[in-house]
Design a protein around this motif. Structure first.
Motif, PDB file in Angstrom:
ATOM      1  N   ARG A 202      35.083  34.740  39.126  1.00  0.00           N
ATOM      2  CA  ARG A 202      34.704  35.245  37.768  1.00  0.00           C
ATOM      3  C   ARG A 202      34.525  33.894  36.831  1.00  0.00           C
ATOM      4  NH1 ARG A 202      38.531  39.435  34.923  1.00  0.00           N
ATOM      5  NH2 ARG A 202      38.018  40.631  37.063  1.00  0.00           N
ATOM      6  N   ALA A 203      35.437  33.078  36.693  1.00  0.00           N
ATOM      7  CA  ALA A 203      35.149  31.898  35.843  1.00  0.00           C
ATOM      8  C   ALA A 203      34.097  31.262  36.072  1.00  0.00           C
ATOM      9  CB  ALA A 203      36.453  30.755  35.996  1.00  0.00           C
ATOM     10  N   ALA A 204      33.600  30.899  37.552  1.00  0.00           N
ATOM     11  CA  ALA A 204      32.512  30.068  37.789  1.00  0.00           C
ATOM     12  C   ALA A 204      31.012  31.013  37.331  1.00  0.00           C
ATOM     13  CB  ALA A 204      32.297  29.666  39.108  1.00  0.00           C
ATOM     14  N   LEU A 205      31.016  32.005  37.431  1.00  0.00           N
ATOM     15  CA  LEU A 205      29.952  32.791  37.092  1.00  0.00           C
ATOM     16  C   LEU A 205      29.622  32.862  35.569  1.00  0.00           C
ATOM     17  CD1 LEU A 205      27.385  34.129  38.421  1.00  0.00           C
ATOM     18  CD2 LEU A 205      28.498  36.391  38.353  1.00  0.00           C
ATOM     19  N   SER A 206      30.990  33.178  34.941  1.00  0.00           N
ATOM     20  CA  SER A 206      30.810  33.231  33.578  1.00  0.00           C
ATOM     21  C   SER A 206      30.658  31.895  32.992  1.00  0.00           C
ATOM     22  CB  SER A 206      32.449  33.530  32.787  1.00  0.00           C
ATOM     23  OG  SER A 206      32.658  35.032  33.728  1.00  0.00           O
ATOM     24  N   GLU A 207      30.768  30.862  33.467  1.00  0.00           N
ATOM     25  CA  GLU A 207      30.368  29.631  33.079  1.00  0.00           C
ATOM     26  C   GLU A 207      28.896  29.514  32.942  1.00  0.00           C
ATOM     27  OE1 GLU A 207      31.363  24.959  33.762  1.00  0.00           O
ATOM     28  OE2 GLU A 207      32.572  26.226  34.676  1.00  0.00           O
ATOM     29  N   LEU A 208      28.239  29.932  34.232  1.00  0.00           N
ATOM     30  CA  LEU A 208      26.729  29.891  34.341  1.00  0.00           C
ATOM     31  C   LEU A 208      26.008  30.747  33.423  1.00  0.00           C
ATOM     32  CD1 LEU A 208      26.246  30.057  38.318  1.00  0.00           C
ATOM     33  CD2 LEU A 208      25.951  27.943  36.604  1.00  0.00           C
TER      34      LEU A 208
ATOM     35  N   ARG B  36      23.713  40.143  32.422  1.00  0.00           N
ATOM     36  CA  ARG B  36      23.923  40.466  33.748  1.00  0.00           C
ATOM     37  C   ARG B  36      25.061  39.860  34.339  1.00  0.00           C
ATOM     38  NH1 ARG B  36      22.260  38.167  38.324  1.00  0.00           N
ATOM     39  NH2 ARG B  36      20.639  37.033  36.949  1.00  0.00           N
ATOM     40  N   MET B  37      24.973  38.274  34.390  1.00  0.00           N
ATOM     41  CA  MET B  37      26.036  37.585  35.059  1.00  0.00           C
ATOM     42  C   MET B  37      27.169  37.919  34.344  1.00  0.00           C
ATOM     43  SD  MET B  37      24.330  33.739  35.154  1.00  0.00           S
ATOM     44  CE  MET B  37      22.993  33.465  36.170  1.00  0.00           C
ATOM     45  N   THR B  38      27.410  38.123  33.134  1.00  0.00           N
ATOM     46  CA  THR B  38      28.657  38.626  32.757  1.00  0.00           C
ATOM     47  C   THR B  38      29.442  39.695  33.161  1.00  0.00           C
ATOM     48  OG1 THR B  38      28.152  37.452  30.426  1.00  0.00           O
ATOM     49  CG2 THR B  38      29.915  38.891  30.385  1.00  0.00           C
ATOM     50  N   GLU B  39      28.387  40.599  33.426  1.00  0.00           N
ATOM     51  CA  GLU B  39      28.853  42.105  33.796  1.00  0.00           C
ATOM     52  C   GLU B  39      29.198  41.852  35.337  1.00  0.00           C
ATOM     53  OE1 GLU B  39      27.118  46.272  34.890  1.00  0.00           O
ATOM     54  OE2 GLU B  39      25.778  45.027  33.924  1.00  0.00           O
ATOM     55  N   ASP B  40      28.438  41.052  36.219  1.00  0.00           N
ATOM     56  CA  ASP B  40      28.718  40.780  37.648  1.00  0.00           C
ATOM     57  C   ASP B  40      30.005  39.942  37.480  1.00  0.00           C
ATOM     58  OD1 ASP B  40      26.485  41.994  38.011  1.00  0.00           O
ATOM     59  OD2 ASP B  40      25.212  40.199  38.682  1.00  0.00           O
ATOM     60  N   ALA B  41      30.246  38.874  36.793  1.00  0.00           N
ATOM     61  CA  ALA B  41      31.671  38.495  37.035  1.00  0.00           C
ATOM     62  C   ALA B  41      32.762  39.359  36.898  1.00  0.00           C
ATOM     63  CB  ALA B  41      31.584  37.374  35.761  1.00  0.00           C
ATOM     64  N   THR B  42      32.423  40.199  35.691  1.00  0.00           N
ATOM     65  CA  THR B  42      33.697  41.189  35.673  1.00  0.00           C
ATOM     66  C   THR B  42      33.950  42.216  36.609  1.00  0.00           C
ATOM     67  OG1 THR B  42      33.190  41.021  33.118  1.00  0.00           O
ATOM     68  CG2 THR B  42      34.525  42.663  33.926  1.00  0.00           C
ATOM     69  N   THR B  43      32.675  42.670  37.029  1.00  0.00           N
ATOM     70  CA  THR B  43      32.791  43.822  38.221  1.00  0.00           C
ATOM     71  C   THR B  43      32.672  43.491  39.528  1.00  0.00           C
ATOM     72  OG1 THR B  43      30.424  44.026  38.024  1.00  0.00           O
ATOM     73  CG2 THR B  43      31.864  45.499  36.281  1.00  0.00           C
ATOM     74  N   LEU B  44      32.289  42.410  39.964  1.00  0.00           N
ATOM     75  CA  LEU B  44      32.038  42.116  41.280  1.00  0.00           C
ATOM     76  C   LEU B  44      32.642  40.933  41.832  1.00  0.00           C
ATOM     77  CD1 LEU B  44      28.083  42.907  41.643  1.00  0.00           C
ATOM     78  CD2 LEU B  44      30.059  44.257  42.273  1.00  0.00           C
TER      79      LEU B  44
END
Length: 214
Positions: free
Chosen positions: A39-45, A24-32
């Protein structure tokens, strides 16, 4: 040391929760995410969540359990939770990451109170915050400062998340009696329901809401 019969259930639900959070975080980072930095910060999480999934998967294997079989009883409930709480924008995604996931994981953390210390340590490691709070709080506060009218809408969203999370937890516990027993034991000897546990979870939720200023 012989493990509690509910341990495999506990590690199974946490493993699938971490795997789902990663996706979910990967998707949210890409789309939102509104910027590359976000994007980088959420992808790291998200990467951290996947590392937690691997720890749980490996421990299930060490216990002689098949990780897929351990996770499978919880797929429908967790997938339904994510489907019912799909964020519409970036701020909603952050609140789900901080508030929604937070109270859901608090629910399972309580189940470790009377387990083998090695299991408790593993669950504590998996549920560590890893900067999630600061990341979400800073950005949600900034978003509300930029658009004060968003506060009310986000507060309603957060209340919906906590209701859905507690409902999901009840469904999972009722479907898995051995996992439910761990939760009842965590409340206190002789306690016949988990109302006090829910009160404790709600208190933690209120503190998270206050931290975000909503």
């Amino acid at each position: 040391m012989k493990q509690s019969p509910g341990v495999v259930d506990l590690l199974g639900v946490l493993a699938y929760a971490e795997l789902s959070a990663y996706a979910r975080m990967t998707e949210d980072a890409t789309t939102l995410a509104p910027s590359l930095a976000d994007r980088a910060a959420l992808s790291e999480l998200a990467v951290t969540e996947y590392a937690h999934f691997r720890l749980l998967r490996d421990r299930l294997g060490e216990l002689g359990a098949d990780p897929d079989e351990a996770m499978s009883p919880f797929v429908a409930a967790l997938d339904a939770w994510h489907a019912q709480t799909r964020p519409a924008d970036w701020l909603q995604a952050l609140i789900k990451t901080y508030v929604g996931d937070g109270i859901a994981l608090d629910f399972y953390r309580e189940a470790t109170r009377h387990l083998d210390p090695s299991i408790t340590e593993l669950v504590d490691e998996v549920l560590v915050d890893e900067g999630r709070s600061q990341f979400a709080v800073e950005r949600v506060r900034a978003g509300i400062e930029a658009d004060p009218a968003a506060g009310g809408r986000l507060a309603l969203w957060a209340r919906r998340l906590v209701g859905e999370a507690l409902s999901q937890g009840q469904q999972v516990a009722s479907a898995r009696p051995e996992l439910a027993l761990l939760l009842v034991e965590s409340v206190g000897e002789g306690q016949t329901d988990i109302s006090r546990l829910f009160a404790k979870l709600t208190e933690a939720h209120n503190k998270r809401m206050a931290a975000m200023g909503i």
